[in-house]
Design a protein around this motif. Structure first.
Motif, PDB file in Angstrom:
ATOM      1  N   HIS A 260      12.517   4.902   8.363  1.00 52.39           N
ATOM      2  CA  HIS A 260      12.491   6.264   8.891  1.00 52.39           C
ATOM      3  C   HIS A 260      13.808   6.714   9.494  1.00 52.39           C
ATOM      4  O   HIS A 260      14.100   7.898   9.545  1.00 52.39           O
ATOM      5  CB  HIS A 260      11.384   6.400   9.953  1.00 52.39           C
TER       6      HIS A 260
ATOM      7  N   ARG B  61       5.019   6.976  11.567  1.00 55.95           N
ATOM      8  CA  ARG B  61       6.472   7.137  11.700  1.00 55.95           C
ATOM      9  C   ARG B  61       7.126   5.777  11.940  1.00 55.95           C
ATOM     10  O   ARG B  61       7.946   5.605  12.831  1.00 55.95           O
ATOM     11  CB  ARG B  61       6.815   8.083  12.864  1.00 55.95           C
ATOM     12  N   LYS B  62       6.757   4.810  11.120  1.00 57.73           N
ATOM     13  CA  LYS B  62       7.178   3.448  11.386  1.00 57.73           C
ATOM     14  C   LYS B  62       7.180   2.693  10.060  1.00 57.73           C
ATOM     15  O   LYS B  62       6.358   2.992   9.192  1.00 57.73           O
ATOM     16  CB  LYS B  62       6.133   2.838  12.336  1.00 57.73           C
ATOM     17  N   ASP B  63       8.092   1.745   9.904  1.00 57.61           N
ATOM     18  CA  ASP B  63       8.107   0.919   8.690  1.00 57.61           C
ATOM     19  C   ASP B  63       6.785   0.153   8.614  1.00 57.61           C
ATOM     20  O   ASP B  63       6.211  -0.209   9.640  1.00 57.61           O
ATOM     21  CB  ASP B  63       9.286  -0.069   8.755  1.00 57.61           C
TER      22      ASP B  63
ATOM     23  N   GLY C 284       3.089   2.721  16.905  1.00 58.63           N
ATOM     24  CA  GLY C 284       3.671   3.750  16.046  1.00 58.63           C
ATOM     25  C   GLY C 284       3.662   5.094  16.771  1.00 58.63           C
ATOM     26  O   GLY C 284       2.982   5.270  17.779  1.00 58.63           O
ATOM     27  N   SER C 285       4.436   6.022  16.237  1.00 63.54           N
ATOM     28  CA  SER C 285       4.433   7.368  16.805  1.00 63.54           C
ATOM     29  C   SER C 285       3.474   8.193  15.946  1.00 63.54           C
ATOM     30  O   SER C 285       3.877   8.936  15.059  1.00 63.54           O
ATOM     31  CB  SER C 285       5.855   7.929  16.753  1.00 63.54           C
TER      32      SER C 285
ATOM     33  N   THR D 181       0.530  -1.878  11.518  1.00 67.53           N
ATOM     34  CA  THR D 181       1.484  -0.783  11.271  1.00 67.53           C
ATOM     35  C   THR D 181       1.252   0.345  12.277  1.00 67.53           C
ATOM     36  O   THR D 181       2.196   0.981  12.750  1.00 67.53           O
ATOM     37  CB  THR D 181       1.312  -0.251   9.832  1.00 67.53           C
TER      38      THR D 181
END
Lengths: 563, 104
Positions: free
Chosen positions: A534, A280-282, A346-347, A342
């Motif tokens: 996102h 859930r992250k660029d 991150g989530s 990445t």
């Protein structure tokens, strides 16, 4: 008119155009249907080659004869290699998922040359048919190994000519697909989709396509020369006639090493799709990952000699190729570090595709690092042509491309078929596959180090324990694979309907219905930002209703005004 | 700059370039002369230079054919760049292969 309406409303699976039934598939120029044509054919060949692999492992369960004669064993390892390399690993991700997903990802309704696309599938099937015919004609299936090294491939009484002809035809299929993708990516990106707004899967395919177009002709002509040598004795590779057998190895690996990158770059592209989706992250280091694909493609051209360190090549060439080989580690490292970064903070949502990707990063790193053992001149001499090499390339090819093929199947399955599979079973199958994989191939590193030569029918008794372990690993791996495909097949027949965007993906394919309509989009969308953002939408799906300027460059200001 | 505009016009719009027979004949004579030189050099026993000379002459001949007979001269820049890239890759293959052959 009715057709046009249907094109906008129905899914590509239900669409009935000029032809119905099976003809509606084998004569379809829709990139999605062609992708599925490839998928069905490729799956058949994968299971055939996998069965051959299991038979090889069964034969190696005990020293001496277990289930087959030596000649059969030679043919089986050749066929396992030829089918896996030319019919599965090379075409799988580009031809199936490249065809299906890439045009949607870049906002196009199809590839640039749809008929050429269908033609490439027919070329693939022709090559595959020739390969099958070669099993039952002439002197029987080729027994040279998938590398077709001279002088043996010229002298072998088996049906080598036919098998090489099959690979020759398959090469054309690869070239045509590559050419199609290059033109599609250059000419058919949606307005506003600049090069650095393009999804990284498309970048991976772009780099791959260039290798396909530039390197594949070399293998075509090289294999054709084998046929000429066998039929006419032209002498290009025969020292008695002024030829050079090592020249064959140069020409073979000028293609076949870049082919390793044809195999892995699209897989790496999918990794770069899955990670930002489930973190859930660029993505971290978008440009670096994109450019490292081109870097790998470029350097991948210059390292072929590392397959020939003990073939009698000059010392100068050995040093040059060893040095160049180490350089490939740089762009590959760039990718690995960016992927791991990445995930950082991150989530993360753990789903089946992400499990496969994490397994890929672990296994591929082992494959890559053992590649450095083979790239270094001194250590390579010790382990050349041993099981160490077999283990290394299975960690890279199967652990890299194969595992990522499974990941890709799980990632885009809901989009392709509009059905959802049982995720719990998918994760259990993934675990079984990873455990089986390592039990199968890791002992090969040890056996190789202990001196077990590759392609040998027999072995010394002290190696039997490792061989038994490896064979048991093959059973676990196959069980996992069957379990995994069973789960997907059940989902295909009886699975619940998948949502449009089940994973929370940010690229364009997640903005269209599952399964997509025949023309993918009602309107060509306009792109306003990067592919992995996102927190805000970066696509305008119906630009005609939102007064958006068609020129991507001027889009931002215009859009803001419009809103 | 002018030349670029001119080649673009030739390459993409009307293909209006005309090449006189004289040019073609001159190029052809050039090719024949280079072939004669190749044959002569092959008989001179120059050792390892024989191969280099033959390849250099072959490259010049190929360029002439591509430039005039295949009309690359009149194509637009993107075609020229693509051909240059292919030649560069081909040259790289040669150099690396010769790092083996020349030092065995």
């Amino acid at each position: 008119m009715t057709d046009t309406l249907a094109a906008h409303e129905g899914s590509y699976l239900e669409y009935e155009g000029r032809h119905k039934g099976i003809l509606g598939w084998v004569l379809s120029t829709d990139h999605k249907r062609i992708g599925l044509l490839y998928l069905s054919a490729i799956m058949v060949f994968f299971f055939v080659a996998m069965t051959l692999g299991v038979m090889m492992r069964l034969e190696m369960l005990t020293p001496g004869e277990t289930i087959m004669k030596p000649q059969t064993y030679n043919s089986i390892f050749t066929l396992h290699g030829v089918i896996m390399v030319f019919l599965f690993i090379i075409p799988a991700i580009p031809a199936v998922f490249g065809n299906f997903i890439m045009p949607i990802q870049i906002g196009a309704k199809d590839v640039a040359f749809p008929r050429l696309n269908l033609f490439s599938w027919y070329l693939y099937m022709t090559g595959a048919t020739l390969a099958i015919i070669s099993l039952f004609t002439g002197g029987g299936a080729a027994d040279t190994g998938w590398t077709f090294y001279v002088p043996y491939s010229i002298r072998s009484a088996q049906n080598v000519s036919f098998t090489t002809l099959a690979a020759f035809v398959l090469g054309f299929s690869t070239i045509v697909t590559g050419l199609n993708f290059i033109v599609t990516i250059h000419r058919m990106r949606a307005p506003g989709m600049t090069w650095f707004r393009m999804p990284l899967f498309a970048w991976g395919l772009y780099a791959t396509s260039w290798i396909q177009v530039l390197a594949t002709p070399v293998i075509g002509i090289t294999l054709f020369l084998i046929i000429l040598e066998r039929l006419l004795g032209v002498g290009v590779f025969d020292p008695a006639l002024g030829g050079d057998p090592i020249l064959y190895q140069h020409m073979f690996w000028i293609y076949s090493h870049p082919a390793v990158y044809i195999m892995i770059l699209p897989a790496m592209g999918v990794v770069s799709e899955i990670l930002p989706t489930f973190a859930r992250k660029d993505i971290f280091g978008y440009k670096q990952i994109a450019i490292s694909s081109l870097g790998i493609a470029l350097i991948g051209y210059l390292v072929w000699g590392h397959h020939m360190f003990v073939s009698g090549m000059s010392d100068t060439a050995r040093i040059v190729f060893s040095l160049l080989t180490f350089l490939v580690a740089i762009p590959t490292g760039v990718k690995i570090f960016n992927w791991v970064a990445t995930l950082y903070k991150g989530s993360i949502k753990f789903s089946a595709p992400l499990y496969y990707v994490l397994a890929f990063i672990f296994i591929f790193s082992i494959g890559g690092l053992t590649g450095l053992v083979l790239g270094a001149l001194a250590t390579d001499i010790h382990v050349t042509d041993t099981y160490f090499v077999v283990a290394h390339f299975h960690y890279v090819m199967f652990g890299g491309m194969g595992i990522m093929f499974f990941a890709t199947m799980h990632f885009w399955f809901p989009k392709m078929f509009g059905k959802m599979y049982n995720e719990k079973i998918a994760v259990i199958a993934c675990t079984i596959i990873i455990v089986g994989f390592n039990i199968l191939y890791f002992p090969m590193f040890i056996m190789g180090y202990m001196g077990m030569p590759r392609r040998y029918y027999d072995y010394l008794p002290h190696l039997q324990g490792w061989h038994i372990l490896s064979t048991v690993g093959s059973w676990i791996l196959v069980a996992g694979i069957v379990f995994m495909f069973g789960n997907l097949l059940y989902a295909l027949l009886k699975g619940p309907k998948a949502a449009r965007n089940p994973w929370g993906g940010t690229t364009l394919e997640w903005r269209v219905s599952s399964p997509p309509t025949v023309e993918n989009f009602d309107e060509i969308p306009v792109v306003t930002g990067g592919p992995y953002v996102h927190d805000k939408p970066t696509y305008i799906m119906q630009p005609s209703k939102e007064l958006v300027h068609e020129n991507g460059d001027k889009l931002k200001g215009e859009t803001l005004k419009a809103h | 700059m002018e030349q670029t505009h001119e080649s673009r016009a030739f390459g993409t719009e009307n293909h209006s370039h005309t090449v006189g027979y004289g040019t073609y004949i001159m190029v052809w004579l050039g090719l024949v002369a280079l072939t004669a030189i190749t044959v002569t050099v092959a008989g001179m026993h120059l050792g390892s230079l024989t191969l280099l000379a033959a390849l250099t002459i072959a490259c010049i001949k190929t360029s002439l054919v591509a430039y005039y007979f295949m009309h690359v001269k009149f194509d637009n820049m993107v075609i020229k760049v693509f051909i240059a890239v292919c030649l560069l890759i081909f040259l790289t293959f040669w150099i690396l292969t010769f790092s083996d052959l020349s030092f065995r």
